[in-house]
Write an enzyme that holds these catalytic residues in place. Sequence first.
Site, PDB file in Angstrom:
ATOM      1  N   LYS A  46      17.986  39.297  69.226  1.00 12.97           N
ATOM      2  CA  LYS A  46      18.184  37.980  68.619  1.00 12.97           C
ATOM      3  C   LYS A  46      16.900  37.226  68.309  1.00 12.97           C
ATOM      4  O   LYS A  46      16.926  36.228  67.602  1.00 12.97           O
ATOM      5  CB  LYS A  46      19.118  37.121  69.482  1.00 12.97           C
ATOM      6  CG  LYS A  46      20.497  37.687  69.672  1.00 12.97           C
ATOM      7  CD  LYS A  46      21.266  37.991  68.390  1.00 12.97           C
ATOM      8  CE  LYS A  46      21.526  36.822  67.510  1.00 12.97           C
ATOM      9  NZ  LYS A  46      22.754  36.989  66.681  1.00 12.97           N
ATOM     10  N   ASP A  47      15.762  37.703  68.790  1.00 12.49           N
ATOM     11  CA  ASP A  47      14.488  37.073  68.389  1.00 12.49           C
ATOM     12  C   ASP A  47      14.338  37.112  66.870  1.00 12.49           C
ATOM     13  O   ASP A  47      13.783  36.200  66.259  1.00 12.49           O
ATOM     14  CB  ASP A  47      13.299  37.821  69.002  1.00 12.49           C
ATOM     15  CG  ASP A  47      13.119  37.549  70.483  1.00 12.49           C
ATOM     16  OD1 ASP A  47      14.035  36.968  71.097  1.00 12.49           O
ATOM     17  OD2 ASP A  47      12.067  37.937  71.022  1.00 12.49           O
TER      18      ASP A  47
END
Length: 340
Positions: A50-51
Site C-alpha cells: 500500500k505504500d
Amino acid sequence: MTGPTAPQARTTTLDLIGNTPLVLLKGPSEAAGCEIWGKCEFANPGASVKDRAALSIIRDAEARGELKPGGTVVEGTAGNTGIGIALVANACGYKTIIVMPDNQSKEKMDTLRALGAELVTVPPTKFANPGHFVHTSRRLAEETEGAVWANQFDNIANRKAHIDGTAPEIWQQLEGRVDGFTCAAGTGGTIAGVGLGLKAFDENIRIALTDPHGAALYNYYACGELSAEGSSVAEGIGQGRITANLDGAPIDTQFRISDEEGLYWVGRMLREEGLCLGLSSGINVAGAVALGRQLAAEGRKAPRVATILCDTGFRYLSTLYNAEWLRAKGLPVFDWLVQD
Ligand code: PMP
C-alpha cells in the site's frame, strides 16, 4: 567479475517505494509444475504493497492543487494504507488522520500511533451504515481545514500506481515472458492496475482474481452476481462491491481460497523459504498455484505466474503467529507454535 547488481542509489526516501524484488518461490513452483514468482511488496518502507497507492494518491492530490503545504491527509483503512500514508505524509510535511475498524491487528494500530498519525477507531459495520470507517473518514476530511480524503477505494490514482509501477516492473523482471498474474482484492487497485498494465504489454497474459471466503467478487466474475459465502480472518482483502478501482479490471478467471489453504502456504513460506508473510500473501500464493496448474494443464510450456507478497508477517504476531488466537478462530495452529 560478475556479481549481483546493486540497486540504484536514491536521492529521496520516497524513491524507496516500489521497484521491489521479484523472487522465484520454490515450494509453490513445484506444487504447480510451473514457475511461481512473488513480488516482494513487504520490502517497501511501510512493509506493504500500500505504500505505492499512498504515494500515488498524495502526488495526485498535490497535482490537482487540493493538497497544499502543511495540509492533512485523511483515510479510512484496514491499516496498511494508513501506514503508507503516514510515512509519505511525514516525508512531505503533511499531517495524517486514520480511521480504522477496531477489529484490526494491534500491531497495525500501534504502528500508526508510533508513526505520528492521529488514529480514530470505529466498530466494524456494513458499508451501508453511515458509521462505517470509510464514511467516517470522508466526513472527518470534510470537517477538517486543509484536509483531503484519500478515498483509496474509489480514487483511481490507487490503481495507477500499479499500471505505471508494479506491472512494468514485473514485465521487466520476467524479461517479457509472463503467462499469468493473480492476487486478491481489497480496494482492487493492485489486481486491476497490474492486470491493465500487463495486458498493455501482452493481452494473452491471464489475469485471475483470487478471492477469500466472505468476499463477493468470486461470484461476480464467475456469474455476474455480487454475493458472498463463508468468512475470512484475512486483513486488507475481501470486497463486496465494484469499486472505481475495480471498474473495468480485465479479470479472465477467478479462484476462491480458504483461510486454511492460505495459512498452509504462509506456514510453508516461513519454514521452507524463510519469508514471514501475512495471510493475504498466503491466499495469493494458493491462487497462483491454482492458476499455474490451470495454465500447465492447458499445455503451456513452463508457464510463469506472478503474484503479490503483500505485507510482512511481523504485523500479525498477535494473530496469525499466535497459537491461542488461531485456536480461538478455529484455525489450524502451526506445529512449531505448539508448546508441550
Ligand atoms: N493485502 C493486504 C495485507 C492489504 O493491506 C491490502 C490492501 N487493502 C491488500 C492485500 C489488497 O490490495 P488492494 O487494496 O490493492 O486490492
